[in-house]
Scaffold this motif. Structure first.
Motif, PDB file in Angstrom:
ATOM      1  N   LYS A 402       0.850  -1.194   0.000  1.00 45.02           N
ATOM      2  CA  LYS A 402       0.000   0.000   0.000  1.00 45.02           C
ATOM      3  C   LYS A 402       0.887   1.247   0.000  1.00 45.02           C
ATOM      4  O   LYS A 402       1.940   1.269   0.642  1.00 45.02           O
ATOM      5  CB  LYS A 402      -0.904   0.017   1.235  1.00 45.02           C
ATOM      6  N   GLY A 403       0.447   2.263  -0.720  1.00 48.75           N
ATOM      7  CA  GLY A 403       1.150   3.541  -0.720  1.00 48.75           C
ATOM      8  C   GLY A 403       0.536   4.481   0.307  1.00 48.75           C
ATOM      9  O   GLY A 403      -0.662   4.742   0.282  1.00 48.75           O
ATOM     10  N   TYR A 404       1.374   5.003   1.210  1.00 45.56           N
ATOM     11  CA  TYR A 404       0.886   5.881   2.274  1.00 45.56           C
ATOM     12  C   TYR A 404       1.193   7.353   1.991  1.00 45.56           C
ATOM     13  O   TYR A 404       0.977   8.203   2.851  1.00 45.56           O
ATOM     14  CB  TYR A 404       1.503   5.461   3.612  1.00 45.56           C
ATOM     15  N   GLY A 405       1.679   7.652   0.818  1.00 42.97           N
ATOM     16  CA  GLY A 405       1.903   9.048   0.440  1.00 42.97           C
ATOM     17  C   GLY A 405       3.078   9.678   1.158  1.00 42.97           C
ATOM     18  O   GLY A 405       4.114   9.039   1.385  1.00 42.97           O
ATOM     19  N   GLU A 406       2.921  10.922   1.561  1.00 40.11           N
ATOM     20  CA  GLU A 406       4.020  11.705   2.114  1.00 40.11           C
ATOM     21  C   GLU A 406       4.296  11.340   3.571  1.00 40.11           C
ATOM     22  O   GLU A 406       3.367  11.183   4.364  1.00 40.11           O
ATOM     23  CB  GLU A 406       3.685  13.195   2.024  1.00 40.11           C
ATOM     24  N   ASP A 407       5.582  11.222   3.885  1.00 44.11           N
ATOM     25  CA  ASP A 407       5.995  11.027   5.268  1.00 44.11           C
ATOM     26  C   ASP A 407       6.247  12.402   5.874  1.00 44.11           C
ATOM     27  O   ASP A 407       7.273  13.023   5.634  1.00 44.11           O
ATOM     28  CB  ASP A 407       7.268  10.171   5.323  1.00 44.11           C
ATOM     29  N   THR A 408       5.301  12.898   6.636  1.00 37.24           N
ATOM     30  CA  THR A 408       5.392  14.257   7.191  1.00 37.24           C
ATOM     31  C   THR A 408       6.167  14.297   8.496  1.00 37.24           C
ATOM     32  O   THR A 408       6.271  15.355   9.122  1.00 37.24           O
ATOM     33  CB  THR A 408       3.985  14.831   7.418  1.00 37.24           C
ATOM     34  N   SER A 409       6.706  13.166   8.912  1.00 40.53           N
ATOM     35  CA  SER A 409       7.430  13.133  10.188  1.00 40.53           C
ATOM     36  C   SER A 409       8.861  13.644  10.059  1.00 40.53           C
ATOM     37  O   SER A 409       9.530  13.844  11.055  1.00 40.53           O
ATOM     38  CB  SER A 409       7.441  11.711  10.738  1.00 40.53           C
ATOM     39  N   VAL A 410       9.334  13.835   8.807  1.00 46.40           N
ATOM     40  CA  VAL A 410      10.714  14.272   8.617  1.00 46.40           C
ATOM     41  C   VAL A 410      10.741  15.768   8.318  1.00 46.40           C
ATOM     42  O   VAL A 410       9.734  16.372   7.960  1.00 46.40           O
ATOM     43  CB  VAL A 410      11.400  13.489   7.475  1.00 46.40           C
ATOM     44  N   ASP A 411      11.925  16.351   8.446  1.00 49.37           N
ATOM     45  CA  ASP A 411      12.123  17.774   8.152  1.00 49.37           C
ATOM     46  C   ASP A 411      12.264  17.936   6.648  1.00 49.37           C
ATOM     47  O   ASP A 411      13.295  17.587   6.080  1.00 49.37           O
ATOM     48  CB  ASP A 411      13.374  18.274   8.871  1.00 49.37           C
ATOM     49  N   LYS A 412      11.233  18.482   6.008  1.00 50.56           N
ATOM     50  CA  LYS A 412      11.276  18.554   4.535  1.00 50.56           C
ATOM     51  C   LYS A 412      12.297  19.555   4.011  1.00 50.56           C
ATOM     52  O   LYS A 412      12.583  19.573   2.817  1.00 50.56           O
ATOM     53  CB  LYS A 412       9.893  18.875   3.978  1.00 50.56           C
ATOM     54  N   SER A 413      12.859  20.391   4.886  1.00 44.49           N
ATOM     55  CA  SER A 413      13.896  21.332   4.434  1.00 44.49           C
ATOM     56  C   SER A 413      15.273  20.693   4.401  1.00 44.49           C
ATOM     57  O   SER A 413      16.232  21.278   3.916  1.00 44.49           O
ATOM     58  CB  SER A 413      13.936  22.551   5.363  1.00 44.49           C
ATOM     59  N   SER A 414      15.387  19.466   4.904  1.00 43.88           N
ATOM     60  CA  SER A 414      16.671  18.759   4.940  1.00 43.88           C
ATOM     61  C   SER A 414      16.720  17.719   3.832  1.00 43.88           C
ATOM     62  O   SER A 414      15.860  16.835   3.749  1.00 43.88           O
ATOM     63  CB  SER A 414      16.850  18.083   6.306  1.00 43.88           C
ATOM     64  N   ALA A 415      17.752  17.793   2.987  1.00 42.99           N
ATOM     65  CA  ALA A 415      17.895  16.831   1.893  1.00 42.99           C
ATOM     66  C   ALA A 415      18.098  15.416   2.428  1.00 42.99           C
ATOM     67  O   ALA A 415      17.568  14.448   1.878  1.00 42.99           O
ATOM     68  CB  ALA A 415      19.059  17.233   1.003  1.00 42.99           C
ATOM     69  N   ASP A 416      18.863  15.285   3.534  1.00 41.06           N
ATOM     70  CA  ASP A 416      19.099  13.953   4.104  1.00 41.06           C
ATOM     71  C   ASP A 416      17.805  13.371   4.665  1.00 41.06           C
ATOM     72  O   ASP A 416      17.520  12.174   4.510  1.00 41.06           O
ATOM     73  CB  ASP A 416      20.147  14.043   5.211  1.00 41.06           C
ATOM     74  N   ALA A 417      17.003  14.219   5.305  1.00 42.45           N
ATOM     75  CA  ALA A 417      15.746  13.739   5.864  1.00 42.45           C
ATOM     76  C   ALA A 417      14.776  13.333   4.761  1.00 42.45           C
ATOM     77  O   ALA A 417      14.073  12.316   4.873  1.00 42.45           O
ATOM     78  CB  ALA A 417      15.123  14.822   6.744  1.00 42.45           C
ATOM     79  N   ARG A 418      14.751  14.116   3.681  1.00 44.40           N
ATOM     80  CA  ARG A 418      13.864  13.763   2.557  1.00 44.40           C
ATOM     81  C   ARG A 418      14.283  12.435   1.937  1.00 44.40           C
ATOM     82  O   ARG A 418      13.443  11.658   1.487  1.00 44.40           O
ATOM     83  CB  ARG A 418      13.882  14.875   1.503  1.00 44.40           C
ATOM     84  N   GLN A 419      15.594  12.159   1.920  1.00 40.59           N
ATOM     85  CA  GLN A 419      16.056  10.875   1.392  1.00 40.59           C
ATOM     86  C   GLN A 419      15.547   9.725   2.258  1.00 40.59           C
ATOM     87  O   GLN A 419      15.149   8.678   1.757  1.00 40.59           O
ATOM     88  CB  GLN A 419      17.580  10.850   1.332  1.00 40.59           C
ATOM     89  N   MET A 420      15.532   9.921   3.573  1.00 40.49           N
ATOM     90  CA  MET A 420      15.024   8.879   4.468  1.00 40.49           C
ATOM     91  C   MET A 420      13.531   8.657   4.263  1.00 40.49           C
ATOM     92  O   MET A 420      13.017   7.554   4.482  1.00 40.49           O
ATOM     93  CB  MET A 420      15.299   9.277   5.927  1.00 40.49           C
ATOM     94  N   ALA A 421      12.816   9.722   3.820  1.00 45.23           N
ATOM     95  CA  ALA A 421      11.370   9.592   3.607  1.00 45.23           C
ATOM     96  C   ALA A 421      11.047   8.812   2.339  1.00 45.23           C
ATOM     97  O   ALA A 421       9.971   8.205   2.232  1.00 45.23           O
ATOM     98  CB  ALA A 421      10.727  10.978   3.546  1.00 45.23           C
TER      99      ALA A 421
END
Length: 429
Positions: A402-421
């Motif tokens: 199942k696709g759960y869409g966006e992971d809003t638990s990470v800091d979207k301003s951080s490239a490393d955090a977006r990679q983890m998402a």
């Protein structure tokens, strides 16, 4: 990923090559040819269609490959139309002009290089001073001081990096011209009236040469900034160097220039820096650890003592459900990154060892992009891992995704955090 890196590095190398280039800005110009006075002329005087008798010299400076300035001096004489059928009375008038002009390189502005690199075109226009000096008829030896406006077009043919063959057609307007070109009469009965307006009109057509000055290889007339390549040999050397950087000597999916551990064993599970993972921190790397999520001594191949082995299923389930086992993706991609595919292999092995459990694959995306698009992308990521598990021999009845869409638990301003998402996680049922 390698293609993106290769393209970026090549673009940077070519940009540096372009910025390092310079072009010559000065040129000297000489030409000669025809002229024709158009007006005003007394009724009894006719000018020839082409009168051979015009010479000009110029010096030009280009601010860049598109625009510049030039100072030029032109002089000559005009005579009556001659021949057996000529009905003109004789006249002979000398003239000169000195003009400062702006220059536009139409060849570069309109990208002539897309179809030719030998032909160019300049437009020029400006103002200056001049004199019309009749030597015959009533006002012979009268110095008729004028101001001038000039507009022209100059086709070019490149002969070498130092010389170009040029033609030029220019129209000149004389202001405050007092007497006619033939010197036979005033333009106006009252001489003071001639001090106003562009009273004289003539044109010139010449053929000549441009001589380019400077130490650089090319002049601004022919310099093409977006197409200033390195030589084939230099480019081949650069590409080979980039290819060497992108080699993956140990086959772990991380290119050598990013790999902090470039000699990991075949099959070893590594992180994004190419370093061998030890998930349970027991000192035995995952690829050698028979219990990679349970710490244990090397004597038991990384597994805990036999009395503790019964808890392995629960421990692995907790590690998977708590998000320690993930497959990662590049931006806007549903293809798993090579270094993280081994996570799917571990889940596959876990399912094979524990036939009574099932797993849901959960896809996620970062917060960049529209929400509905990210839902579809996250589902595609989950489906890709679902397909990997089935291909590894796990029965489809034990799997769901199942696709759960966006992971809003990470800091979207951080490239490393977006990679983890950008991942696919697992939940053991």
């Amino acid at each position: 990923m390698k293609k993106i890196i290769l393209s970026t590095i090549m673009a940077g190398a070519l940009a540096l090559s372009v910025n390092a280039q310079e072009f010559n800005k000065f040129s000297l110009e000489v030409g000669g040819g025809f002229n024709k006075p158009m007006a005003p002329l007394n009724r009894a005087y006719l000018s020839p269609t082409l009168n051979l008798g015009h010479i000009e010299f110029g010096a030009r400076y280009m601010f860049n490959e598109k625009f510049g300035l030039k100072l030029d001096y032109g002089f000559g004489s005009v005579r009556e139309a001659q021949g057996n059928d000529s009905q003109s009375l004789p006249f002979n008038t000398k003239y000169f002009r000195l003009n400062m002009q702006g220059v536009a390189n139409i060849g570069r502005i309109m990208n002539f290089e897309s179809f030719t690199r030998k032909f160019g075109l300049l437009l020029h226009g400006g103002a200056g001073i001049g004199m019309v000096n009749p030597e015959e008829n009533q006002f012979n030896d009268f110095d008729d001081n004028v101001y001038t406006f000039i507009f022209g077009i100059t086709p070019q043919v490149k002969l070498s990096e130092r010389i170009a063959l040029v033609g030029d057609i220019s129209t000149v307007l004389n202001g405050r011209q007092t007497v006619t070109w033939d010197g036979a009469e005033f333009i106006y009965p009252d001489i003071s009236n001639g001090f106003y307006g562009a009273n004289g009109t003539w044109w010139s057509g010449t053929l000549g040469l441009n001589f380019y000055l400077g130490k650089a290889e090319q002049h601004a007339d022919w310099f093409i900034a977006a197409d200033k390549y390195a030589t084939k040999e230099e480019l081949a050397t650069q590409i080979n160097g980039i290819k060497d950087m992108l080699k993956d000597s140990d086959g772990d999916g991380v290119p050598d220039y990013l790999d902090k551990e470039p000699s990991t064993p075949v099959g070893a599970r590594v992180n994004s820096a190419g370093m061998t993972l030890d998930s349970d921190g027991d000192g035995t790397p995952d690829h050698m650890d028979k219990c990679p999520f349970q710490p244990g001594p090397a004597s038991t191949n990384g597994c805990p003592a036999a009395v503790e082995a019964v808890a392995e299923v629960d421990y692995l389930k907790k590690a998977i459900n708590d998000g320690y086992v993930n497959v990662y993706y590049a931006f806007d991609s549903s293809k798993p990154l090579g270094y993280s595919v081994s996570a799917a292999n571990y889940v596959s092995n876990f399912l094979k060892k524990n036939p009574g459990v099932s797993v849901e694959v959960k896809g996620y995306a970062d917060e960049l992009g529209p929400e509905d698009y990210n839902i579809k992308l996250s589902e595609a990521r989950a489906k890709a891992v679902y397909d990997l598990l089935i291909a590894s021999g796990v029965d489809a009845s034990r799997l769901s995704y199942k696709g759960y869409g966006e992971d809003t638990s990470v800091d979207k301003s951080s490239a490393d955090a977006r990679q983890m998402a950008r991942r696919a996680s697992f939940e053991v049922k």
